[in-house]
Motif scaffolding. Structure first.
Motif, mmCIF file in Angstrom:
data_model
loop_
_atom_site.group_PDB
_atom_site.id
_atom_site.type_symbol
_atom_site.label_atom_id
_atom_site.label_comp_id
_atom_site.label_asym_id
_atom_site.label_seq_id
_atom_site.Cartn_x
_atom_site.Cartn_y
_atom_site.Cartn_z
ATOM 1 N N VAL A 1 169.663 39.749 -57.814
ATOM 2 C CA VAL A 1 170.341 40.982 -57.568
ATOM 3 C C VAL A 1 170.334 41.408 -55.605
ATOM 4 O O VAL A 1 169.133 41.233 -55.760
ATOM 5 C CB VAL A 1 171.196 41.985 -58.560
ATOM 6 C CG1 VAL A 1 171.798 43.290 -56.953
ATOM 7 C CG2 VAL A 1 170.670 42.070 -59.713
ATOM 8 N N PHE A 2 170.717 41.092 -54.723
ATOM 9 C CA PHE A 2 171.378 41.634 -53.520
ATOM 10 C C PHE A 2 172.156 42.356 -53.419
ATOM 11 O O PHE A 2 173.490 42.324 -53.586
ATOM 12 C CB PHE A 2 171.226 39.775 -53.105
ATOM 13 C CG PHE A 2 170.045 38.846 -53.674
ATOM 14 C CD1 PHE A 2 169.205 38.350 -52.439
ATOM 15 C CD2 PHE A 2 170.352 37.869 -54.407
ATOM 16 C CE1 PHE A 2 167.900 37.428 -52.763
ATOM 17 C CE2 PHE A 2 169.784 36.621 -54.017
ATOM 18 C CZ PHE A 2 168.942 36.965 -53.853
ATOM 19 N N PRO A 3 171.394 42.743 -51.908
ATOM 20 C CA PRO A 3 172.534 43.380 -51.182
ATOM 21 C C PRO A 3 173.392 43.080 -50.457
ATOM 22 O O PRO A 3 173.508 41.320 -50.265
ATOM 23 C CB PRO A 3 171.706 44.648 -49.805
ATOM 24 C CG PRO A 3 170.587 43.896 -50.153
ATOM 25 C CD PRO A 3 170.179 43.097 -51.285
ATOM 26 N N CYS B 1 176.230 34.128 -54.114
ATOM 27 C CA CYS B 1 175.061 33.044 -53.907
ATOM 28 C C CYS B 1 174.643 33.748 -52.405
ATOM 29 O O CYS B 1 174.830 34.421 -51.660
ATOM 30 C CB CYS B 1 175.460 32.201 -53.374
ATOM 31 S SG CYS B 1 174.662 30.793 -53.446
ATOM 32 N N CYS B 2 173.100 33.382 -52.711
ATOM 33 C CA CYS B 2 171.877 34.183 -52.046
ATOM 34 C C CYS B 2 172.021 32.931 -50.595
ATOM 35 O O CYS B 2 172.510 31.841 -51.320
ATOM 36 C CB CYS B 2 170.720 34.898 -52.514
ATOM 37 S SG CYS B 2 169.595 33.388 -53.070
ATOM 38 N N TYR B 3 171.491 32.342 -49.205
ATOM 39 C CA TYR B 3 171.109 32.135 -48.178
ATOM 40 C C TYR B 3 170.063 31.188 -48.451
ATOM 41 O O TYR B 3 170.445 29.660 -48.906
ATOM 42 C CB TYR B 3 170.460 32.313 -47.058
ATOM 43 C CG TYR B 3 171.580 34.006 -46.865
ATOM 44 C CD1 TYR B 3 172.660 32.839 -46.069
ATOM 45 C CD2 TYR B 3 171.706 35.503 -46.784
ATOM 46 C CE1 TYR B 3 173.607 33.413 -45.057
ATOM 47 C CE2 TYR B 3 172.544 36.010 -46.394
ATOM 48 C CZ TYR B 3 173.835 35.294 -45.042
ATOM 49 O OH TYR B 3 175.291 35.693 -44.884
ATOM 50 N N ARG B 4 169.150 31.450 -50.057
ATOM 51 C CA ARG B 4 168.555 30.990 -50.137
ATOM 52 C C ARG B 4 169.119 29.212 -51.249
ATOM 53 O O ARG B 4 168.427 28.728 -50.650
ATOM 54 C CB ARG B 4 167.010 31.220 -51.216
ATOM 55 C CG ARG B 4 165.949 30.068 -50.865
ATOM 56 C CD ARG B 4 164.461 31.376 -51.862
ATOM 57 N NE ARG B 4 163.746 30.450 -51.685
ATOM 58 C CZ ARG B 4 162.339 30.786 -51.954
ATOM 59 N NH1 ARG B 4 162.465 31.766 -52.999
ATOM 60 N NH2 ARG B 4 162.099 29.750 -52.817
ATOM 61 N N CYS B 5 169.629 30.146 -51.856
ATOM 62 C CA CYS B 5 170.114 29.217 -53.118
ATOM 63 C C CYS B 5 171.421 28.162 -52.222
ATOM 64 O O CYS B 5 171.661 27.187 -52.539
ATOM 65 C CB CYS B 5 170.186 30.092 -54.075
ATOM 66 S SG CYS B 5 169.626 30.144 -55.777
ATOM 67 N N ASN B 6 172.204 28.988 -51.297
ATOM 68 C CA ASN B 6 173.380 28.227 -50.741
ATOM 69 C C ASN B 6 172.492 27.347 -49.790
ATOM 70 O O ASN B 6 172.878 26.158 -49.658
ATOM 71 C CB ASN B 6 174.069 29.091 -49.529
ATOM 72 C CG ASN B 6 175.335 28.781 -49.007
ATOM 73 O OD1 ASN B 6 175.503 28.390 -48.076
ATOM 74 N ND2 ASN B 6 176.333 28.801 -49.531
ATOM 75 N N THR C 1 175.490 39.327 -57.382
ATOM 76 C CA THR C 1 175.044 38.439 -58.166
ATOM 77 C C THR C 1 174.907 37.005 -57.544
ATOM 78 O O THR C 1 175.846 37.161 -58.416
ATOM 79 C CB THR C 1 175.037 38.914 -59.993
ATOM 80 O OG1 THR C 1 174.080 40.539 -59.971
ATOM 81 C CG2 THR C 1 173.565 37.864 -60.327
ATOM 82 N N CYS C 2 173.427 36.751 -57.331
ATOM 83 C CA CYS C 2 173.485 35.064 -57.149
ATOM 84 C C CYS C 2 173.737 34.915 -58.137
ATOM 85 O O CYS C 2 172.848 34.901 -58.858
ATOM 86 C CB CYS C 2 171.833 34.506 -56.061
ATOM 87 S SG CYS C 2 172.254 32.597 -56.204
ATOM 88 N N GLN C 3 174.819 33.605 -58.146
ATOM 89 C CA GLN C 3 175.013 32.543 -59.538
ATOM 90 C C GLN C 3 174.108 31.709 -60.343
ATOM 91 O O GLN C 3 174.705 31.007 -60.560
ATOM 92 C CB GLN C 3 176.372 32.153 -59.622
ATOM 93 C CG GLN C 3 177.449 33.684 -59.292
ATOM 94 C CD GLN C 3 177.569 34.652 -60.482
ATOM 95 O OE1 GLN C 3 177.727 34.791 -61.619
ATOM 96 N NE2 GLN C 3 176.893 35.462 -59.985
ATOM 97 N N PHE C 4 173.747 31.507 -59.138
ATOM 98 C CA PHE C 4 172.297 30.464 -58.934
ATOM 99 C C PHE C 4 171.285 30.604 -59.635
ATOM 100 O O PHE C 4 170.371 29.908 -60.543
ATOM 101 C CB PHE C 4 172.242 29.728 -57.883
ATOM 102 C CG PHE C 4 173.837 28.727 -57.815
ATOM 103 C CD1 PHE C 4 174.045 28.245 -58.208
ATOM 104 C CD2 PHE C 4 174.433 28.874 -56.783
ATOM 105 C CE1 PHE C 4 175.556 27.392 -58.232
ATOM 106 C CE2 PHE C 4 175.387 28.402 -56.347
ATOM 107 C CZ PHE C 4 175.989 27.517 -57.101
ATOM 108 N N CYS C 5 170.717 31.539 -59.173
ATOM 109 C CA CYS C 5 168.627 32.310 -59.231
ATOM 110 C C CYS C 5 169.327 33.237 -59.917
ATOM 111 O O CYS C 5 168.597 34.191 -61.107
ATOM 112 C CB CYS C 5 168.242 32.613 -57.712
ATOM 113 S SG CYS C 5 168.732 33.746 -56.221
ATOM 114 N N VAL C 6 170.968 34.182 -60.051
ATOM 115 C CA VAL C 6 170.407 35.171 -60.630
ATOM 116 C C VAL C 6 169.545 36.675 -60.369
ATOM 117 O O VAL C 6 169.927 37.108 -61.648
ATOM 118 C CB VAL C 6 170.305 34.875 -62.491
ATOM 119 C CG1 VAL C 6 171.686 35.580 -63.755
ATOM 120 C CG2 VAL C 6 171.150 33.482 -62.821
HETATM 121 ZN ZN LIG Z 1 169.411 32.858 -55.699
#
Ligand SMILES: [Zn+2]
Length: 215
Positions: A135-137, A163-168, A128-133
């Motif tokens: 779930v991603f592969p 972290c997902c790439y977008r939030c990163n 789970t991206c810890q910023f947008c919460v």
């Molecule tokens: Zn995110």
């Protein structure tokens, strides 16, 4: 330390992606795919099924894959405590497939050995991206240094999050506060408690694990 490492069950194989990531929500897991017609495909997925690893004291310490568990049994390092009702066949033999194995010699597991790795961080954060919460592969997640490295942020359990790439990208070289982002939860070390919770999640698919994990 060298010898210890050599016999270590899974300094690498801890919680294989097969065990958790690929069996994540939506997937039925290997047991759900019995209807596969291709024998080889079935066997391949069977060999990756998760196996619970117990210490000599029956304390659950890890999850590995059937393939690795069978190697440990053949080497005499572990013995099967629970079996699947399935066999795999090699050229000359039929082997019962373990579901739970136990190490024959007690293995001391220091806290530090709960290896800091990308895989374990993603496990702790449940992909789970810890910023947008969301779930991603695993392939769509990266690790974010909460306090950026350029500010002296270190690569520790407490400073790394999934972290997902977008939030990163939107966070860049800033702290969450500066970027207007909020952490879903404070990053914690990977404790035995955490790992037992994960084992339970994985173990929900296998009744044979229950008596070792639910108490
Ligand atoms: Zn995110």
């Amino acid at each position: 330390m060298g010898a210890n490492r050599h016999m270590s069950v899974d300094s690498r194989g801890r919680y294989t992606p097969e065990a958790l990531g690929e069996a994540a929500p939506g997937s039925e897991g290997p047991t759900g795919s019995r209807s596969h017609n291709l024998l080889s495909g079935r066997r391949a997925s069977l060999m990756q099924e998760p196996v619970l690893v117990l210490n000599a004291t029956y304390e659950p310490i890890n999850v590995t894959a059937v393939r690795r568990a069978m190697v440990l049994m053949l080497k005499g390092v572990a013995q099967a405590e629970e079996m699947h009702n399935t066999e795999v066949h090699s050229a000359a033999h039929a082997h019962k497939v373990p579901s739970v194995i136990r190490l024959l010699a007690y293995r001391h597991i220091p806290q530090q050995s709960r290896a800091l790795s990308r895989k374990n961080i993603l496990l702790r954060d449940r992909n789970t991206c810890q910023f947008c919460v969301r779930v991603f592969p695993s392939s769509e997640l990266t690790l974010d240094h909460v306090l950026p490295r350029s500010r002296g942020g270190r690569s520790t359990w407490e400073n790394l999050v999934a972290c997902c790439y977008r939030c990163n990208n939107s966070k860049g070289d800033r702290t969450p506060e500066e970027a207007g982002l909020k952490l879903a939860r404070k990053p914690r070390p990977f404790t035995l408690h955490t790992s037992r919770q994960l084992m339970r999640l994985i173990g929900h698919r296998d009744e044979r694990w229950r008596k070792y994990l639910f108490y």
